[in-house]
Write a protein that holds these residues in place. Structure first.
Motif, PDB file in Angstrom:
ATOM      1  N   HIS A   1     -37.594 -57.240  37.092  1.00  3.42           N
ATOM      2  CA  HIS A   1     -36.159 -57.534  37.074  1.00  3.42           C
ATOM      3  C   HIS A   1     -35.411 -56.630  38.044  1.00  3.42           C
TER       4      HIS A   1
ATOM      5  N   ASP B   1     -38.451 -67.123  35.673  1.00  6.78           N
ATOM      6  CA  ASP B   1     -38.079 -66.140  34.664  1.00  6.78           C
ATOM      7  C   ASP B   1     -36.677 -66.492  34.195  1.00  6.78           C
TER       8      ASP B   1
ATOM      9  N   HIS C   1     -40.477 -67.570  30.034  1.00  7.88           N
ATOM     10  CA  HIS C   1     -40.992 -68.058  31.307  1.00  7.88           C
ATOM     11  C   HIS C   1     -41.182 -69.569  31.214  1.00  7.88           C
TER      12      HIS C   1
ATOM     13  N   LYS D   1     -46.252 -66.325  27.850  1.00 14.09           N
ATOM     14  CA  LYS D   1     -45.243 -65.326  28.200  1.00 14.09           C
ATOM     15  C   LYS D   1     -43.896 -65.781  27.682  1.00 14.09           C
TER      16      LYS D   1
ATOM     17  N   SER E   1     -51.053 -60.081  38.773  1.00 14.39           N
ATOM     18  CA  SER E   1     -49.834 -59.532  39.366  1.00 14.39           C
ATOM     19  C   SER E   1     -50.180 -58.837  40.666  1.00 14.39           C
TER      20      SER E   1
ATOM     21  N   GLN F   1     -43.498 -53.527  33.044  1.00  9.27           N
ATOM     22  CA  GLN F   1     -43.732 -54.397  34.196  1.00  9.27           C
ATOM     23  C   GLN F   1     -42.629 -55.439  34.330  1.00  9.27           C
ATOM     24  N   ASN F   2     -42.181 -55.970  33.195  1.00  9.66           N
ATOM     25  CA  ASN F   2     -41.123 -56.968  33.225  1.00  9.66           C
ATOM     26  C   ASN F   2     -39.816 -56.353  33.730  1.00  9.66           C
TER      27      ASN F   2
ATOM     28  N   SER G   1     -46.263 -53.941  29.135  1.00  6.39           N
ATOM     29  CA  SER G   1     -45.791 -55.253  29.552  1.00  6.39           C
ATOM     30  C   SER G   1     -44.282 -55.255  29.764  1.00  6.39           C
TER      31      SER G   1
END
Length: 1047
Positions: free
Chosen positions: A960, A277, A264, A261, A324, A955-956, A952
């Motif tokens: 946040h 993160d 990370h 990732k 997740s 989701q990120n 992706s």
């Protein structure tokens, strides 16, 4: 005569034992498929497929603390061939770059005299692959040219540097783990040192600062499970040094970027693993251990899947796979579920797990290094089957991938074997998400299997004895066996041709003090227990038969409460045995019958050294017996019959009779000499049951107390406690004394072989080889000058090679020069064949690769290897197919593997899409087969499919948004939902942008302002970079549907 082929070629090698504490981090598994491990000052090269040591590198004089294989991330050709290159650093600050095939040092580097903290080859340089980055204590990072040993640049920092980690997605980013915090470097370059001191951050707990303390609602339920653990250890990356109450890095064991990732990082603590993160500057996941759990010691993140290999203090290796989860507050958390674990080891005071490494090519093989020298090789296996999962745990099942090397698996196609981690399990699912429908998916379970084990020598001291030498009589069944007596009472028998353990025999209950062979298949060993108050011990003298493992007490009931045995000596013909005690007269035994011939009187002189003579009368006895048998045979045959009987028949009959009678009845006369405390030499003759005293030679005035004697042919050598050697020529009746000034002569032994007069001498500070014919020294080894270990025992293993036992727990087979135990790998006769193209010449390795690629066995070249027809069996056919599919993995070619993983995926995807479009065009009314649910994993970053990358990113972004500060998030929502003045809105966004330090450091001014014009509310207003970045961040959220605002 039947010709015999016996492999008596003994290579120089090292049998290693227990590890030093400084060797704890000195292990690496390279793309070349080999494991490098530091053992004291030596480096072992291990082939994990065959579980054998194929090379030992020796040049360091201090303990090895770091080893690193060079990377293979470049295009290979004749100018850039496959090569086995290894960098190692020791406790004295020396770095050596090795040519592993030849066993020689390519270059040596020395900057400081303190242990090397970390090493890493730069992996992203196509032009130069020789760049080596090293951390020199206390606070220097130095970039070296590993080919020439030239220092390119040097940079110092304020804090002590413990280790570093490169960002796998951006080689200009690296993180330094220091004694006080983390230093982020964003301008790393091979051409020049970093321009700034980096961004220094600290790890602080949110609840340690009053600004981050929020009162919990009274009605809110107490968090449980993973959320409770996350709240307990959740950290923030801050620019302020934390207080004493905050969480610090004092207990941090490891820092590493996640290769699966982007942006990370993980921090390893004894009882938790934190996933950070770096864009959010917060923890987004945690792996916490229960109160009764076993703490972590190491973690290795995987590249092919978002998974972690964890090593615990009890030697257990666990695999945790990421998923997740969504909590009640819609908080996205990264949870690493325990999917498999191996068996733990028995941890004692001297046995502890040191380090774990995984195969970087397949990521389904792990090796565990134990402090006692063991190397345990574990392989991860996938088994089809459903598991019974507790629904409340949220644990989602694991499925095998729907494609292999980019090719979709058919409904009836057999599942590919466990070649790598990404071919065993597909991308993990979010908890609660239903798996995509696919007929060729299999639910799998993961298990660890122990596939190999390398055992080391136990703790020193050792007692060595080589088996009788090779002769023309034993050439048909000779094996070069070395018996090693250990401190725990066992005797290890090694075959020095292969260097492998032949047998391990538990013979004694205390430390083995000496071993003497009585034949090629049996030996005598003695051990003494700790003395009691009277100074008496329990002596154990055992006779061991090697083929059967049977052992018995040679002295019967004797041995309790008597003075300790000092030495045992077996006669040249293996007929008699002398047992010498410390304060007791010696005993003389008959080995063949196991009977005591004589126990000397109490007034017998104290023996300080003893040796049997190689001369005997066996040949004359055989001649006499043969003559007598021949006369008897001639008397039984008349004159007429004698003329008709061929002489050859009579001779064969006589030979058979003489051999049978010789082995049973003949007792040859042998004799030995010994010295007393005054240096007087005594001579005693033994024949059958008769023991006679011989001549006595007065002591030599130039010699001190005699410590050892060696006798071969007409040469007798005596060594004393003062370091003097006295060479006697018995034929010429001459003697010559040589003062060596080396101190106590511990042991002397003649080399085997007729006419070989080489002598091996052991001192307290080393060893020497002498030529007794010329009376001159051939080679020398001294502690502190040549080596850094102390020699415990010596012996000859062949006529030109010696074997030494040392206090670092190793046994070395060396040439007569006693220089190094390294050798050329391509010249060795290994027990099992090793697959390693790096051992071939460059042209040979590239030819082999082209042979496998061009498929000369097939009439036509095809990329669809499933259509190739083989004459072999089905299992062989499948093996060849898998090898062809994994050619890059077989060669450990990092660049080829990364390229073809992506290329084959998209080639297959495009081909399948074209077939589907054609089928849908021809058959409009028929249902078409949907494409398999397969895509590149997120570790390929921007090379992934657009749809998957977008998911992706969504989701990120959700993560946040959820982790934003509560007041900031509410303020932004209010102002975006209202239609207030743009200036007021921009001002509020600027105020909220303080929560986003990551966005403030990026220079997105031009691009962000252009994108900001997409929103009509920002047209005509000039905003700063931080304001625009924050606005674009919210705008992206709005576009993705996370914030619904009507403009």
């Amino acid at each position: 005569m039947i010709p015999y082929t016996v492999n008596i070629k003994l290579a120089a090698r090292t049998l290693t034992g227990t590890l030093n504490l400084q060797n704890k981090t000195a292990v690496d598994w390279g793309w070349q498929g080999l494991i490098a491990q530091g053992c004291h000052s030596s480096i072992l090269i291990i082939d994990p497929k065959t579980s054998q040591t194929i090379q030992v590198l020796e040049k360091h004089k201090a303990n090895v603390v770091k080893v690193k294989w060079s990377r293979e991330n470049y295009y290979h050709n004749l100018s850039s061939p496959y090569c086995l290159r290894l960098a190692s650093g020791d406790a004295s600050g020396k770095i050596i770059v090795w040519d592993v095939v030849s066993g020689t040092a390519h270059c040596e580097i020395q900057e400081h005299s303190k242990p090397i903290q970390d090493l890493e080859w730069l992996w992203n340089q196509d032009a130069s692959r020789d760049l080596l980055l090293a951390v020199h204590p206390p606070n220097y990072i130095v970039l070296w040219n590993g080919d020439t040993g030239t220092k390119l640049w040097k940079k110092s920092y304020a804090e002590n540097i413990l280790s570093f980690s490169f960002d796998p997605f951006d080689p200009s980013n690296m993180a330094l783990l220091t004694s006080e915090g983390i230093v982020f470097i964003t301008d790393f370059s091979p051409s020049k040192p970093p321009g700034s001191a980096g961004k220094k951050v600290y790890i602080a707990s949110p609840h340690a600062s009053p600004a981050h303390t929020k009162p919990a609602p009274a009605a809110a339920p107490a968090p449980t499970g993973a959320k409770k653990a996350l709240n307990k250890v959740k950290v923030l990356i801050t620019n302020e040094k934390p207080t004493a109450e905050a969480v610090t890095l004092n207990d941090c064991l490891q820092l590493s970027y996640l290769p699966s990732k982007r942006n990370h990082m993980l921090l390893l603590y004894p009882r938790e693993i934190l996933i950070l993160d770096l864009e959010l500057s917060q923890t987004v996941g945690v792996v916490a251990i229960e109160r009764s759990g076993v703490p972590f010691t190491q973690v290795i993140p995987c590249t092919q899947r978002d998974a972690l290999y964890c090593l615990h203090e009890n030697g257990c290796i666990t695999l945790r796979v990421c998923r997740s989860t969504s909590t009640e507050d819609s908080v996205q958390e990264l949870v690493y579920d325990l999917r498999s674990q191996c068996d733990a080891i028995r941890v004692t005071k001297t046995v502890r797990p040191y380090r774990m490494v995984i195969c970087p090519v397949n990521e389904n093989n792990a090796a565990l290094m134990v402090s006692d020298g063991r190397v345990m090789l574990w392989e991860l296996k996938a088994h089809s089957g459903k598991t019974t999962v507790n629904p409340s745990s949220g644990l989602s099942p694991l499925y095998s991938p729907v494609a292999f090397c980019g090719a979709p698996l058919g409904p009836n196609q057999k599942r590919i074997q466990d070649l790598s981690l990404n071919s065993m399990i597909g991308q993990t699912l979010i908890a609660g998400e239903t798996p995509p429908p696919s007929s060729n998916q299999h639910e799998v379970q993961l298990k660890f299997l122990l596939t190999g084990l390398l055992s080391g020598l136990p703790l020193p001291p050792f007692a060595l004895r080589m088996c009788p030498p090779l002769t023309t009589k034993n050439i048909s069944h000779y094996q070069p066996l070395l018996a090693v007596g250990t401190s725990n009472g066992s005797v290890l028998v090694y075959n020095l041709t292969s260097g492998l353990l032949h047998k391990e025999l538990s013979v004694h209950s205390c430390e083995v003090r000496g071993i003497e062979w009585v034949s090629l298949t049996s030996f005598l060993s003695f051990a003494t227990s700790a003395p009691n108050n009277m100074g008496l011990v329990r002596n154990e003298l055992q006779h061991v038969d090697l083929p059967t493992g049977r052992c018995f007490a040679f002295r019967g009931e004797r041995g309790n409460d008597e003075p300790p045995i000092e030495m045992i000596k077996v006669s040249h013909l293996k007929q008699y045995l002398v047992v010498v005690f410390r304060d007791k007269p010696l005993e003389l035994w008959d080995i063949r019958t196991g009977t005591l011939l004589r126990e000397m009187a109490k007034n017998f002189p104290t023996v300080t050294a003893l040796e049997w003579s190689p001369s005997h009368n066996l040949k004359s006895l055989k001649k006499k017996q043969m003559a007598a048998r021949e006369a008897m045979a001639r008397q039984t045959v008349s004159d007429a019959e004698q003329s008709s009987v061929e002489s050859s028949v009579i001779s064969l009959l006589q030979d058979a009779e003489s051999k049978s009678e010789t082995s049973q009845a003949i007792s040859a006369r042998e004799h030995f000499v010994f010295t007393d405390t005054d240096g007087q030499v005594y001579h005693i003759t033994v024949e059958g049951n008769t023991v006679k005293d011989g001549a006595r030679i007065p002591p030599d005035g130039s010699m001190g107390s005699i410590a050892c004697i060696a006798w071969k042919g007409d040469t007798l050598v005596l060594g004393d406690v003062d370091g003097n050697l006295n060479f006697w020529d018995l034929k010429a009746r001459l003697s010559r004394g040589i003062p060596t000034h080396r101190g106590w002569v511990k042991k002397i032994r003649f080399a085997p072989g007729k006419g070989n007069q080489k002598l091996l001498v052991m001192y307290t500070d080393g060893a020497e080889v002498w030529d007794t014919k010329e009376v001159q020294m051939v080679s020398s080894m001294r502690i502190g000058r040549n080596v850094n270990y102390r020699i415990l025992d010596i012996d000859w293993c062949t006529s030109d090679k010696v074997v030494l036992a040392s206090d670092d727990g190793c046994i070395r087979v060396l040439e007569m020069a006693m220089k190094s135990a390294s050798y050329r790998m391509d010249e060795q006769d290994l027990t099992d064949p090793v697959w390693c193209p790096y051992l071939l010449l460059p042209r040979g390795a590239l030819t082999l690769k082209a042979f496998l690629l061009l498929q000369p066995w097939s009439g036509t070249f095809t990329m669809d290897i499933t259509q190739v027809d083989y004459n072999e069996k089905n299992e062989i056919k499948g093996l060849i197919q898998e090898q062809l599919n994994s050619l890059s993995k077989l060669f450990g070619d990092e660049s080829d593997l990364l390229f073809w993983t992506v290329a084959s995926h998209y080639l297959q995807s495009f081909a399948q899409a074209r077939l589907l479009s054609l089928s849908s065009g021809e058959n409009q009314n028929e249902e078409t087969q949907p494409s398999p649910q397969n895509h590149l994993d997120i570790c390929h970053d921007v090379l992934c499919e657009s749809s998957y990358f977008q998911v992706s990113a969504k989701q990120n972004t959700t993560l946040h948004w959820v982790y934003m500060q509560g007041h900031c998030r509410q303020t932004i929502r209010n102002h975006w939902a209202g239609l207030g003045a743009p200036n007021k809105l921009a001002a509020q966004i600027h105020a909220c942008a303080k929560c986003y330090p990551t966005f403030q450091k990026h220079n997105y001014s031009a691009k962000c302002r252009d994108n900001a014009n997409l929103c009509p509310k920002f047209s005509g207003f000039r905003l700063s970079t931080s304001e625009v970045c924050s606005a674009i961040y919210l705008h992206v959220n709005r576009v993705l549907g996370l914030i619904w605002v009507d403009f």
